[in-house]
Design a protein around this motif. Structure first.
Motif, PDB file in Angstrom:
ATOM      1  N   PHE A 143      29.595  41.015  35.902  1.00  0.00           N
ATOM      2  CA  PHE A 143      28.974  41.861  34.888  1.00  0.00           C
ATOM      3  C   PHE A 143      28.292  41.017  33.810  1.00  0.00           C
ATOM      4  CE2 PHE A 143      29.164  44.057  30.812  1.00  0.00           C
ATOM      5  CZ  PHE A 143      28.517  45.242  31.115  1.00  0.00           C
ATOM      6  N   ALA A 163      24.385  41.202  32.727  1.00  0.00           N
ATOM      7  CA  ALA A 163      24.149  41.962  31.504  1.00  0.00           C
ATOM      8  C   ALA A 163      23.647  41.114  30.352  1.00  0.00           C
ATOM      9  CB  ALA A 163      25.438  42.676  31.077  1.00  0.00           C
ATOM     10  N   PHE A 220      29.767  45.178  42.186  1.00  0.00           N
ATOM     11  CA  PHE A 220      28.587  44.328  42.069  1.00  0.00           C
ATOM     12  C   PHE A 220      28.225  43.663  43.401  1.00  0.00           C
ATOM     13  CE2 PHE A 220      30.126  44.792  37.787  1.00  0.00           C
ATOM     14  CZ  PHE A 220      28.969  44.927  37.051  1.00  0.00           C
ATOM     15  N   ARG A 269      23.236  52.025  42.035  1.00  0.00           N
ATOM     16  CA  ARG A 269      22.997  50.952  41.072  1.00  0.00           C
ATOM     17  C   ARG A 269      21.578  51.035  40.523  1.00  0.00           C
ATOM     18  NH1 ARG A 269      25.668  48.819  45.516  1.00  0.00           N
ATOM     19  NH2 ARG A 269      27.758  47.976  45.078  1.00  0.00           N
ATOM     20  N   ILE A 309      23.508  46.862  38.397  1.00  0.00           N
ATOM     21  CA  ILE A 309      24.681  47.317  37.641  1.00  0.00           C
ATOM     22  C   ILE A 309      24.955  48.766  38.027  1.00  0.00           C
ATOM     23  CG2 ILE A 309      25.603  47.826  35.346  1.00  0.00           C
ATOM     24  CD1 ILE A 309      24.072  45.544  34.245  1.00  0.00           C
TER      25      ILE A 309
END
Length: 408
Positions: free
Chosen positions: A264, A268, A356, A390, A395
């Protein structure tokens, strides 16, 4: 005789042609009068303005309340001079001064006016130096008020993604205490709202997609669009685990978050707020698509965000868990609130394993559904499958679940 007649006819025809030419040159209606000074919006668009304030063009564009004239350079100079005089010491009419004292007072006024004008020029030429100075004050703790403000991770381009990653990190460290929404309200410049209205009323030339992008960017800069705040979702999950789950179950869910936390973070940290706004726009389109899909299928189904908040469900699923259909909208219920404890932990574990992983998106398992009312102890055994949708940054944004009841 014939020559004289032809000459007279030519002389009579010339005045008639001139009269016809003059009639053609005449304008229909009142003559448009040139305006000496156009308003700021007509001036920027290079359009004709009028003397009225608001002008007729701004009224037709529904921005009449914003119509105004740009101040002239002479007006700015007069304002600066008036400001300099207001800062100087007041003079009393009854006070008697010598000519030498009066000259000294005039020199002081001129020096103060020059300092004010120089200060305004420095502020316009060196905004970056002021920003760096404020950063240095905040960094070394010279200002106690600035140092007390909450600080988000500097490795993230978006504050919202930094907050979500911080909450996941806090989950791994401790479950005690309630997570707070750490997003501070930032003061927006005054001209961003005005810029949005101008862009929406008169976008620049280009394709429809380019115009829509310009309007979305201007609306975001004005503060009317914000990314979805997932911090509240994690705080809600923490409260539910503290009051409805055992320590072993909570630890198993924490282990799942520990597995996808690095993935993540790697994705991100490079996302900006405008990227997250576009992701929310895609999420709204998915809701419209699944509204049609859910209404045409007879299998109980619903969809939820990655933190568990349910945003759409069909009437078959509402009847299965015995809740009103309106409760399956806008995050009023979470998917883990409708599952037994072991089933909720099993869902989080299977979700974390493929969250993911771009090569996997669907899981087939089983679960026990229940009514969210704590007094209701009955459960329903179901064959449960969920699919992860996603966004373009890989994500998880939407999880779609289908439930098929199985008789025990």
């Amino acid at each position: 005789m014939e020559t004289n007649v032809n000459a007279n006819s030519n002389n009579n025809s010339k005045p008639q042609q001139q009269v016809e030419d003059e009639n053609k040159k005449k304008r229909n209606g009142p003559k448009r009068r040139k305006v000496a000074h156009a308003c700021v919006y007509c001036r920027r668009s290079h359009m004709t303005c009028d003397d009225g304030r608001p002008c007729q063009r701004c009224i037709k564009r529904n921005i009449g309340h914003l119509c105004h004239d740009e101040p002239k350079p002479s007006q700015l100079a007069n304002q600066a001079a008036a400001a300099a005089i207001s800062f100087s010491a007041p003079l009393h009419a009854s006070e008697k001064r010598t000519s030498h004292q009066f000259q000294q007072h005039q020199q002081q006024q001129q020096q103060q006016q020059a300092l004010i004008l120089q200060g305004q020029t420095d502020q316009m030429q060196q905004p970056s130096l002021q920003h760096e100075g404020m950063s240095a004050v905040s960094m070394y703790g010279f200002n106690d008020h600035l140092t007390n403000l909450p600080v988000t991770p500097l490795t993230f381009a978006s504050e919202h993604m930094g907050n979500e990653f911080t909450v996941i990190s806090d989950f791994l460290e401790s479950l005690g205490g309630e997570q707070q929404n750490m997003a501070p309200d930032q003061a927006l410049p005054v001209n961003t709202t005005e810029k949005f209205f101008i862009t929406a009323a008169n976008p620049s030339d280009g394709t429809n997609e380019d115009r829509l992008t310009q309007v979305i960017n201007a609306k975001f800069e004005a503060g009317f669009l914000k990314p979805y705040n997932y911090v509240n979702g994690y705080s809600r999950l923490q409260k539910y685990m503290d009051s409805n789950m055992s320590n072993i179950s909570r630890q198993r869910i924490l282990n799942v978050m520990g597995t996808f936390r690095p993935a993540f973070r790697s994705v991100a940290q490079f996302l900006t707020d405008i990227d997250l706004v576009l992701v929310e726009e895609a999420f709204e389109r998915l809701l419209l698509d699944y509204d049609r899909v859910f209404s045409s299928m007879g299998i109980p189904a619903c969809l939820w965000r990655r933190t568990g908040e349910i945003y759409k469900g069909n009437k078959e699923f509402a009847a299965l868990v015995n809740v009103p259909l309106e409760m399956l909208r806008d995050g009023r219920l979470c998917i883990y609130e409708l599952m037994a404890e072991e089933s909720a932990v099993n869902y989080w574990e299977k979700y974390g394993n493929i969250a993911f992983d771009a090569g996997q998106k669907a899981v087939l398992t089983s679960c026990l559904l229940k009514n969210p009312d704590p007094e209701c102890q009955s459960v329903i055994s179901c064959c449960f499958s969920f699919t992860i949708r996603r966004d373009k940054y890989n994500i998880p944004s939407v999880i779609v679940g289908n439930f098929l009841p199985v008789s025990l």
